[in-house]
Design a protein around this motif. Sequence first.
Motif, PDB file in Angstrom:
ATOM      1  N   VAL A  71      63.760 167.974  17.697  1.00  0.00           N
ATOM      2  CA  VAL A  71      63.193 169.186  17.119  1.00  0.00           C
ATOM      3  C   VAL A  71      61.785 168.836  16.649  1.00  0.00           C
ATOM      4  O   VAL A  71      61.607 168.087  15.691  1.00  0.00           O
ATOM      5  CB  VAL A  71      64.046 169.703  15.947  1.00  0.00           C
ATOM      6  N   TRP A  72      60.795 169.359  17.341  1.00  0.00           N
ATOM      7  CA  TRP A  72      59.409 169.053  17.020  1.00  0.00           C
ATOM      8  C   TRP A  72      58.925 169.971  15.914  1.00  0.00           C
ATOM      9  O   TRP A  72      59.348 171.119  15.816  1.00  0.00           O
ATOM     10  CB  TRP A  72      58.539 169.223  18.270  1.00  0.00           C
ATOM     11  N   PRO A  73      58.016 169.496  15.056  1.00  0.00           N
ATOM     12  CA  PRO A  73      57.514 170.353  13.974  1.00  0.00           C
ATOM     13  C   PRO A  73      56.681 171.510  14.532  1.00  0.00           C
ATOM     14  O   PRO A  73      56.069 171.395  15.590  1.00  0.00           O
ATOM     15  CB  PRO A  73      56.651 169.402  13.144  1.00  0.00           C
ATOM     16  N   THR A  74      56.662 172.584  13.761  1.00  0.00           N
ATOM     17  CA  THR A  74      55.857 173.730  14.166  1.00  0.00           C
ATOM     18  C   THR A  74      54.382 173.422  13.902  1.00  0.00           C
ATOM     19  O   THR A  74      54.043 172.434  13.248  1.00  0.00           O
ATOM     20  CB  THR A  74      56.253 174.976  13.351  1.00  0.00           C
ATOM     21  N   ARG A  75      53.520 174.283  14.394  1.00  0.00           N
ATOM     22  CA  ARG A  75      52.085 174.098  14.171  1.00  0.00           C
ATOM     23  C   ARG A  75      51.762 174.128  12.681  1.00  0.00           C
ATOM     24  O   ARG A  75      50.977 173.325  12.193  1.00  0.00           O
ATOM     25  CB  ARG A  75      51.316 175.182  14.928  1.00  0.00           C
ATOM     26  N   GLN A  76      52.397 175.045  11.964  1.00  0.00           N
ATOM     27  CA  GLN A  76      52.175 175.173  10.519  1.00  0.00           C
ATOM     28  C   GLN A  76      52.575 173.885   9.802  1.00  0.00           C
ATOM     29  O   GLN A  76      51.838 173.387   8.944  1.00  0.00           O
ATOM     30  CB  GLN A  76      52.992 176.353   9.985  1.00  0.00           C
ATOM     31  N   GLU A  77      53.739 173.337  10.137  1.00  0.00           N
ATOM     32  CA  GLU A  77      54.198 172.102   9.500  1.00  0.00           C
ATOM     33  C   GLU A  77      53.268 170.935   9.820  1.00  0.00           C
ATOM     34  O   GLU A  77      52.976 170.098   8.961  1.00  0.00           O
ATOM     35  CB  GLU A  77      55.616 171.767   9.966  1.00  0.00           C
ATOM     36  N   THR A  78      52.785 170.882  11.046  1.00  0.00           N
ATOM     37  CA  THR A  78      51.879 169.809  11.452  1.00  0.00           C
ATOM     38  C   THR A  78      50.566 169.885  10.676  1.00  0.00           C
ATOM     39  O   THR A  78      50.056 168.867  10.194  1.00  0.00           O
ATOM     40  CB  THR A  78      51.609 169.884  12.967  1.00  0.00           C
TER      41      THR A  78
END
Length: 115
Positions: A71-78
Amino acid sequence: MIDKIKLALSLLLLALGIAGFYLFEDKAMVVRILAILAGIVASVAVAWTTAQGKEALGFVNESIAEAKRVVWPTRQETIQTTFAVMVLVIIMAIFLALVDVSFAYMVQLIMGRGA
């Protein structure tokens, strides 16, 4: 025993590809790189026919399947994590600069060279 012979042949093909790079010294760089690539491809093709090669192929397939489940982080989380790291780096840089200046001042004071 046949697998050991195939693995030895695979290493020999790889060595021949590398040797081809140096043997074609007077040729264009493209030809020299193709010699290495041909050696690598031939080496891998022979190695895959061995039991160890089949195990390695299975491992690669399992690794790809596992990577698809991540599960890759979302753009916001990154962006938020990157911002937090940058703020922490700036804070640590300021802290270390203050410690460095303080130590330099103390050393000068102890050595009697002014301040």
